[in-house]
Scaffold this active site. Structure first.
Site, mmCIF file in Angstrom:
data_model
loop_
_atom_site.group_PDB
_atom_site.id
_atom_site.type_symbol
_atom_site.label_atom_id
_atom_site.label_comp_id
_atom_site.label_asym_id
_atom_site.label_seq_id
_atom_site.Cartn_x
_atom_site.Cartn_y
_atom_site.Cartn_z
ATOM 1 N N ARG A 1 35.262 43.945 32.924
ATOM 2 C CA ARG A 1 36.418 43.185 32.396
ATOM 3 C C ARG A 1 35.454 42.278 31.438
ATOM 4 N NH1 ARG A 1 37.288 39.915 37.952
ATOM 5 N NH2 ARG A 1 38.962 38.282 36.588
ATOM 6 N N THR B 1 41.436 44.014 41.325
ATOM 7 C CA THR B 1 41.046 45.456 41.572
ATOM 8 C C THR B 1 41.005 46.064 42.202
ATOM 9 O OG1 THR B 1 39.376 44.790 39.796
ATOM 10 C CG2 THR B 1 39.254 47.017 40.697
ATOM 11 N N LEU C 1 34.973 45.940 45.001
ATOM 12 C CA LEU C 1 35.781 45.960 43.709
ATOM 13 C C LEU C 1 36.793 44.385 44.052
ATOM 14 C CD1 LEU C 1 37.588 49.104 44.436
ATOM 15 C CD2 LEU C 1 36.497 48.804 42.405
ATOM 16 N N ASP C 2 36.733 44.266 42.470
ATOM 17 C CA ASP C 2 36.818 42.461 43.034
ATOM 18 C C ASP C 2 38.303 42.313 42.981
ATOM 19 O OD1 ASP C 2 34.522 41.233 40.952
ATOM 20 O OD2 ASP C 2 36.254 42.239 39.446
ATOM 21 N N LYS C 3 38.908 41.529 43.781
ATOM 22 C CA LYS C 3 40.437 40.938 44.791
ATOM 23 C C LYS C 3 41.249 41.568 44.159
ATOM 24 C CE LYS C 3 43.646 37.547 46.033
ATOM 25 N NZ LYS C 3 42.636 36.190 46.673
#
Length: 327
Positions: A237, A141, A137-139
């Site tokens: 996104r 998220t 997961l992105d930082k």
């Protein structure tokens, strides 16, 4: 600290005539094809005690032995950090990742990552590539992630991801008023002018499919639920921005902050404070990599998204206006 794997199997006669690497993949199906190939080349997989070339054909009846020592990943430090553990057994670990936590160490983030925390919590993952982390997961998220605690579990979970049988659902808050759900089927690749971003790339991009449906509409925003068929970097996104419904707070794909007209002071304040993409991995479902049991987990939205949603609802009630124009 190293882990040693020792296994032995006899080649069934009905597999006779096939290549050594193909037969080994059948005999040791708990491990990936690429890992089997590397073990053959290293001489860790042998036929009747002898190092054998991957393409050599076997007759059937031979004894194939595996004897490999897997060294721990010494380049990443185990660090004691708080983890929100949703589920754990001998094979898998399900965590609820908070915003601001980087998943993998990288330049500028060598420690303080989820991987560092996992290596401390489950030291056995030091022998598994990326400490058993099979997706990311992105930082900024939040939400559910699965981690494999054994090589066998990792191989199976990666297969589930590749076969698209693992279910992952997200919730997000987008800018704009959607009239209904839908699907975005657009390939994603690296942005041609900004290496830090992804973009819809019809020619060079990889297949990417995102399904979305409405949860609730507000004056100028929409609460949505999304399901992924693929797992490209920044997929949700990029896709939501592509269809002109970027996520609230997205620093890379959402553009500059635009305040809706007739927006209440409370909502203006909440929108200004929300400095990350409003995206949460809410639900995860998969087949247990060892037992095969179908398992499902769901976690609540984080507090910042709950607060923003509450402000959006109050703004509708207090203003009684449907004006969605930005200024």
């Amino acid at each position: 600290m190293a882990e040693r794997i020792v296994k032995e199997a006899q080649v069934p006669f009905d597999l006779g005539g096939n290549r050594f690497d193909q037969i080994s993949t059948e005999l040791f199906g708990d491990y990936s094809r690429s890992r089997i190939q590397s073990w053959i080349k290293e001489g860790a997989l042998k036929v009747d005690g002898k190092v054998t070339k991957p393409k050599e054909k076997l007759f059937g009846g031979e004894i194939v032995t595996l004897d490999i020592v897997i060294e721990a990943q010494e380049d990443h430090e185990a660090q004691e950090m708080a983890l929100d553990i949703v589920y754990e057994d001998d094979d898998i670990l399900i965590v609820n990742k908070p915003a601001g936590l980087v998943v993998h160490p990288a330049v500028g983030n060598r420690d303080g990552t989820l991987m560092n925390a996992i290596l401390h919590h489950a030291p056995e993952t030091a022998h598994i590539p990326r400490a058993g982390i099979v997706h990311r997961l992105d930082k900024e998220t939040t939400g559910l992630m699965v981690v494999a605690k054994t090589l066998i579990a990792q191989t199976d979970l990666v297969s589930q991801l590749q076969e698209r049988s693992m279910g992952r659902e997200y919730e997000a808050i987008s800018i704009g008023i959607m009239t209904g759900g839908g699907m975005v089927d657009e390939p994603i690749g690296r942005h041609p002018h900004n290496r830090q971003k992804q973009a819809v790339e019809p020619v060079r991009g990889k297949n990417a499919v995102t399904h979305y449906r409405l949860v609730e509409r507000f004056k100028n925003h929409t609460h949505i639920r999304l399901k992924l068929e693929t797992g490209r970097t920044h997929q949700i996104r990029v896709h939501m921005a592509f269809i002109q419904y970027p996520l609230v707070g997205d620093p890379q794909y959402g553009g500059r902050l635009k305040m809706p007209k007739a927006c209440s002071p409370e909502l203006q304040e909440e929108l200004r404070k929300f400095r990350r993409q409003a995206l949460h991995a809410k639900r995860l479902e998969l087949a247990h990599p060892v037992t095969g049991e179908w398992m499902e987990w769901e976690v609540d939205l984080p507090d910042d998204m709950k607060t923003l949603l509450a402000a959006l609802k109050r703004d509708v009630v207090e203003s009684g206006s449907d004006d969605s124009e930005y200024f």
